[in-house]
Write a protein that holds these residues in place. Structure first.
Motif, short mmCIF file in Angstrom:
data_model
loop_
_atom_site.label_atom_id
_atom_site.label_comp_id
_atom_site.label_asym_id
_atom_site.label_seq_id
_atom_site.Cartn_x
_atom_site.Cartn_y
_atom_site.Cartn_z
N GLU A 93 1.17 -1.07 0.41
CA GLU A 93 -0.29 -0.23 0.06
C GLU A 93 0.73 1.22 -0.41
O GLU A 93 0.53 2.00 -0.71
N HIS A 94 1.97 1.18 1.20
CA HIS A 94 2.78 2.29 0.49
C HIS A 94 3.23 2.51 -0.55
O HIS A 94 3.14 4.53 -1.13
N LEU A 95 3.74 1.23 -0.74
CA LEU A 95 4.54 1.46 -2.66
C LEU A 95 3.42 2.19 -3.62
O LEU A 95 4.02 3.02 -4.33
N ALA A 96 1.90 1.86 -3.35
CA ALA A 96 1.05 2.39 -4.42
C ALA A 96 0.46 3.64 -4.25
O ALA A 96 1.03 4.70 -5.17
N TRP A 97 0.95 4.50 -3.23
CA TRP A 97 0.61 6.15 -2.76
C TRP A 97 2.22 6.15 -3.27
O TRP A 97 1.75 7.33 -3.65
N HIS A 98 2.73 6.11 -2.95
CA HIS A 98 4.39 6.17 -3.68
C HIS A 98 4.38 6.37 -5.36
O HIS A 98 4.54 7.61 -6.06
N VAL A 99 3.86 5.47 -6.08
CA VAL A 99 3.63 5.63 -7.55
C VAL A 99 2.40 6.27 -7.58
O VAL A 99 2.51 6.93 -8.80
N ALA A 100 1.42 6.56 -7.34
CA ALA A 100 0.25 7.77 -7.14
C ALA A 100 0.54 8.88 -7.29
O ALA A 100 -0.16 9.73 -7.65
N HIS A 144 2.37 6.83 -18.89
CA HIS A 144 2.08 5.39 -20.50
C HIS A 144 2.11 4.53 -19.14
O HIS A 144 0.58 4.14 -19.85
N LYS A 145 2.64 3.62 -18.23
CA LYS A 145 1.73 2.65 -17.36
C LYS A 145 2.56 3.09 -16.48
O LYS A 145 3.25 3.45 -15.78
N LEU A 146 1.46 2.18 -15.01
CA LEU A 146 2.05 2.45 -13.96
C LEU A 146 1.72 0.56 -13.40
O LEU A 146 1.09 -0.23 -13.33
N SER A 147 3.02 0.60 -12.67
CA SER A 147 3.53 -1.84 -12.40
C SER A 147 3.50 -1.61 -11.10
O SER A 147 5.09 -1.03 -10.40
N LEU A 148 3.64 -2.36 -9.79
CA LEU A 148 3.63 -2.31 -8.71
C LEU A 148 5.12 -3.18 -8.83
O LEU A 148 5.66 -3.08 -7.54
N PRO A 158 8.17 9.99 -3.16
CA PRO A 158 7.73 10.24 -1.33
C PRO A 158 7.29 10.81 -0.41
O PRO A 158 7.27 10.52 0.16
N ALA A 159 7.05 12.14 -1.25
CA ALA A 159 6.05 13.07 -0.56
C ALA A 159 5.22 12.47 -0.34
O ALA A 159 4.10 12.67 1.20
N VAL A 160 4.17 12.16 -0.84
CA VAL A 160 2.87 11.52 -0.95
C VAL A 160 2.68 10.05 -0.14
O VAL A 160 2.24 10.13 0.59
N GLU A 161 4.01 9.47 -0.41
CA GLU A 161 3.71 8.72 0.50
C GLU A 161 4.37 8.52 2.23
O GLU A 161 3.64 7.94 2.73
N LEU A 162 5.23 9.76 2.14
CA LEU A 162 5.64 10.32 3.63
C LEU A 162 4.33 10.65 4.32
O LEU A 162 3.87 10.71 5.51
N LEU A 163 3.56 11.19 3.66
CA LEU A 163 2.49 12.24 4.20
C LEU A 163 1.10 11.48 4.39
O LEU A 163 0.70 10.70 5.62
N HIS A 164 0.91 10.06 3.54
CA HIS A 164 0.52 8.94 3.65
C HIS A 164 0.92 8.09 5.49
O HIS A 164 -0.39 7.74 6.23
N ARG A 165 2.06 7.89 5.19
CA ARG A 165 1.93 7.69 6.44
C ARG A 165 2.33 8.38 8.02
O ARG A 165 2.82 7.86 8.81
N GLY A 173 -7.29 14.55 -2.92
CA GLY A 173 -8.38 13.21 -3.01
C GLY A 173 -8.81 12.36 -3.59
O GLY A 173 -8.88 11.77 -4.28
N SER A 174 -10.31 13.42 -4.90
CA SER A 174 -10.13 12.17 -5.69
C SER A 174 -9.37 11.32 -6.19
O SER A 174 -9.92 9.96 -7.38
N PHE A 175 -8.21 11.69 -7.06
CA PHE A 175 -7.57 11.45 -8.03
C PHE A 175 -6.61 10.06 -6.72
O PHE A 175 -6.75 9.74 -7.94
N PHE A 176 -6.36 10.52 -5.75
CA PHE A 176 -5.71 8.55 -5.43
C PHE A 176 -7.06 7.75 -4.56
O PHE A 176 -7.13 6.86 -4.63
N GLU A 177 -8.42 8.77 -4.47
CA GLU A 177 -9.62 7.22 -4.10
C GLU A 177 -9.51 6.88 -5.44
O GLU A 177 -10.09 5.61 -5.22
N SER A 178 -9.58 7.06 -6.62
CA SER A 178 -8.86 6.08 -8.04
C SER A 178 -7.40 5.38 -8.06
O SER A 178 -8.23 4.47 -8.44
N VAL A 179 -7.31 6.23 -8.01
CA VAL A 179 -5.63 5.26 -8.03
C VAL A 179 -5.04 4.38 -7.56
O VAL A 179 -4.62 2.50 -7.18
N ILE A 180 -5.40 4.38 -6.45
CA ILE A 180 -4.89 3.70 -4.57
C ILE A 180 -5.30 2.47 -5.43
O ILE A 180 -4.89 0.85 -5.14
#
Length: 206
Positions: free
Chosen positions: A6-13, A27-31, A83-90, A143-150
């Motif tokens: 989940e942390h990785l997903a936030w990072h990639v998002a 082009h593409k995202l892949s965990l 890193p910023a989004v992952e840190l803030l999520h955590r 918020g809605s972007f991450f709610e959809s992507v994660i």
């Protein structure tokens, strides 16, 4: 720093959000990273990191100092965004010492920064402010972007560029709906006198 999927997903998002915001289509995202087939069929797309592949827009390849500075600043923001989004999520402070723990991203950010600001003291000062201000950029009205992507990343492990763009468009549409001007109630006209309806634009943030 112990990380979950989940942390990785936030990072990639986070990378995906910044890339789209600055006009570098995803082009593409892949965990799980990219397969040989992904790399063979990527066309002109380039890897931003092991899990994020972006397309370089035409304007970023135009010779000249303006395009160079604009594209470098965009790449710097993209590198820091993960890193910023992952840190803030955590709920970990988004400060330079914590961002530096993401070695690949921080190395990329430093390389870009060196091409923009040769003076080390100036560069460090700007990077410190850039990292500190990133929390207001990536977690404000997004918020809605991450709610959809994660959830999609966690469920399937991958997202196509068109799916990321759809999440972005949905976020922008919600924001536009929220900020649409609202008509004030029409006031009662005086006797024998016509008055035009008054309109007020009430712009409020998401």
């Amino acid at each position: 720093m112990i990380r979950t999927r989940e942390h990785l997903a936030w990072h990639v998002a986070g990378h995906a959000y910044a890339a789209t915001m600055y006009g570098f289509p995803v082009h593409k995202l892949s965990l799980d990273g990219f397969t040989e087939a992904d790399l063979a069929n990527r066309g002109d797309a380039q890897r931003l990191d092991p899990c994020t592949m972006i397309c370089i827009p035409e304007w970023a390849t135009v010779p000249g100092p303006h395009a160079f500075a604009k594209s470098r600043e965009a790449l710097l923001s993209m590198a820091i965004a993960g890193p910023a989004v992952e840190l803030l999520h955590r709920e970990i402070p988004c400060v330079v010492p914590n961002v530096e723990q993401f070695t690949d991203d921080w190395t990329q950010a430093l390389n870009v920064a060196e091409s923009l600001w040769p003076d080390e003291n100036l560069r460090r000062s700007i990077l410190d402010r850039w990292v500190t201000s990133s929390q207001s950029v990536y977690f404000c009205k997004t918020g809605s972007f991450f709610e959809s992507v994660i959830p999609r990343l966690l469920d399937r492990g991958v997202m196509t560029g068109s799916e990321v763009q759809a999440a972005w468009d949905q976020m922008k549409a919600r924001k536009a709906d929220h900020e649409r001007p609202q008509a004030r109630k029409r006031t009662r006209p005086r006797l024998f006198e016509w008055s035009e309806p008054e309109w007020q634009s009430s712009n409020s943030s998401v």
